[in-house]
Design a protein around this motif. Structure first.
Motif, mmCIF file in Angstrom:
data_model
loop_
_atom_site.group_PDB
_atom_site.id
_atom_site.type_symbol
_atom_site.label_atom_id
_atom_site.label_comp_id
_atom_site.label_asym_id
_atom_site.label_seq_id
_atom_site.Cartn_x
_atom_site.Cartn_y
_atom_site.Cartn_z
ATOM 1 N N TYR A 1 44.271 8.723 3.677
ATOM 2 C CA TYR A 1 44.684 7.335 3.848
ATOM 3 C C TYR A 1 45.037 7.045 5.306
ATOM 4 C CZ TYR A 1 47.609 3.152 3.362
ATOM 5 O OH TYR A 1 48.158 1.904 3.516
ATOM 6 N N SER A 2 45.800 7.944 5.905
ATOM 7 C CA SER A 2 46.189 7.764 7.306
ATOM 8 C C SER A 2 44.975 7.794 8.223
ATOM 9 C CB SER A 2 47.175 8.849 7.722
ATOM 10 O OG SER A 2 48.368 8.719 7.019
ATOM 11 N N ALA A 3 44.030 8.674 7.932
ATOM 12 C CA ALA A 3 42.825 8.767 8.749
ATOM 13 C C ALA A 3 41.997 7.485 8.645
ATOM 14 C CB ALA A 3 41.993 9.973 8.328
ATOM 15 N N LYS A 4 41.894 6.916 7.448
ATOM 16 C CA LYS A 4 41.136 5.669 7.260
ATOM 17 C C LYS A 4 41.788 4.520 8.011
ATOM 18 C CE LYS A 4 37.609 6.416 4.681
ATOM 19 N NZ LYS A 4 36.296 6.447 5.238
ATOM 20 N N LEU A 5 43.114 4.458 7.953
ATOM 21 C CA LEU A 5 43.811 3.403 8.682
ATOM 22 C C LEU A 5 43.603 3.546 10.188
ATOM 23 C CD1 LEU A 5 47.219 3.003 6.825
ATOM 24 C CD2 LEU A 5 45.259 1.475 6.800
ATOM 25 N N GLU A 6 43.596 4.769 10.661
ATOM 26 C CA GLU A 6 43.371 5.021 12.090
ATOM 27 C C GLU A 6 41.960 4.595 12.494
ATOM 28 O OE1 GLU A 6 44.366 6.146 15.894
ATOM 29 O OE2 GLU A 6 45.702 6.222 14.166
ATOM 30 N N GLU A 7 40.970 4.945 11.659
ATOM 31 C CA GLU A 7 39.587 4.537 11.927
ATOM 32 C C GLU A 7 39.469 3.015 11.936
ATOM 33 O OE1 GLU A 7 36.182 6.501 9.931
ATOM 34 O OE2 GLU A 7 37.752 7.751 9.040
ATOM 35 N N ALA A 8 40.128 2.371 10.990
ATOM 36 C CA ALA A 8 40.078 0.915 10.901
ATOM 37 C C ALA A 8 40.695 0.281 12.141
ATOM 38 C CB ALA A 8 40.799 0.437 9.641
ATOM 39 N N MET A 9 41.798 0.833 12.606
ATOM 40 C CA MET A 9 42.446 0.300 13.794
ATOM 41 C C MET A 9 41.527 0.428 15.009
ATOM 42 S SD MET A 9 45.904 1.519 15.727
ATOM 43 C CE MET A 9 45.104 3.043 16.194
ATOM 44 N N GLN A 10 40.859 1.566 15.142
ATOM 45 C CA GLN A 10 39.948 1.763 16.270
ATOM 46 C C GLN A 10 38.764 0.802 16.201
ATOM 47 O OE1 GLN A 10 40.520 3.556 18.963
ATOM 48 N NE2 GLN A 10 42.469 4.201 18.081
ATOM 49 N N ALA A 11 38.251 0.574 15.001
ATOM 50 C CA ALA A 11 37.150 -0.374 14.839
ATOM 51 C C ALA A 11 37.592 -1.780 15.231
ATOM 52 C CB ALA A 11 36.636 -0.350 13.398
#
Length: 58
Positions: free
Chosen positions: A17-27
């Motif tokens: 979950y944390s990794a997905k949120l991080e990816e989303a923030m970078q996008a």
């Protein structure tokens, strides 16, 4: 004593979950709003799986 070696499924989901949120923030920072929306939706699906596990812990 041997509970120490048991796998915690909530811990694995929390990490994903944390990794997905991080990816989303970078996008989002890169201006790719379509990817941000997709990644946010995937993170929300992970949260839906994680929430009952967290609630059962307490």
């Amino acid at each position: 004593m041997f509970g120490l070696f048991k796998n915690d499924p909530a811990k694995k989901l929390r990490k994903q979950y944390s990794a997905k949120l991080e990816e989303a923030m970078q996008a989002q920072r890169n201006g790719d709003i379509r990817s941000y929306a997709t990644l946010s939706e995937e993170a929300q699906a992970l949260w839906a799986q994680l929430e009952p596990l967290e609630r059962d812990k307490t």
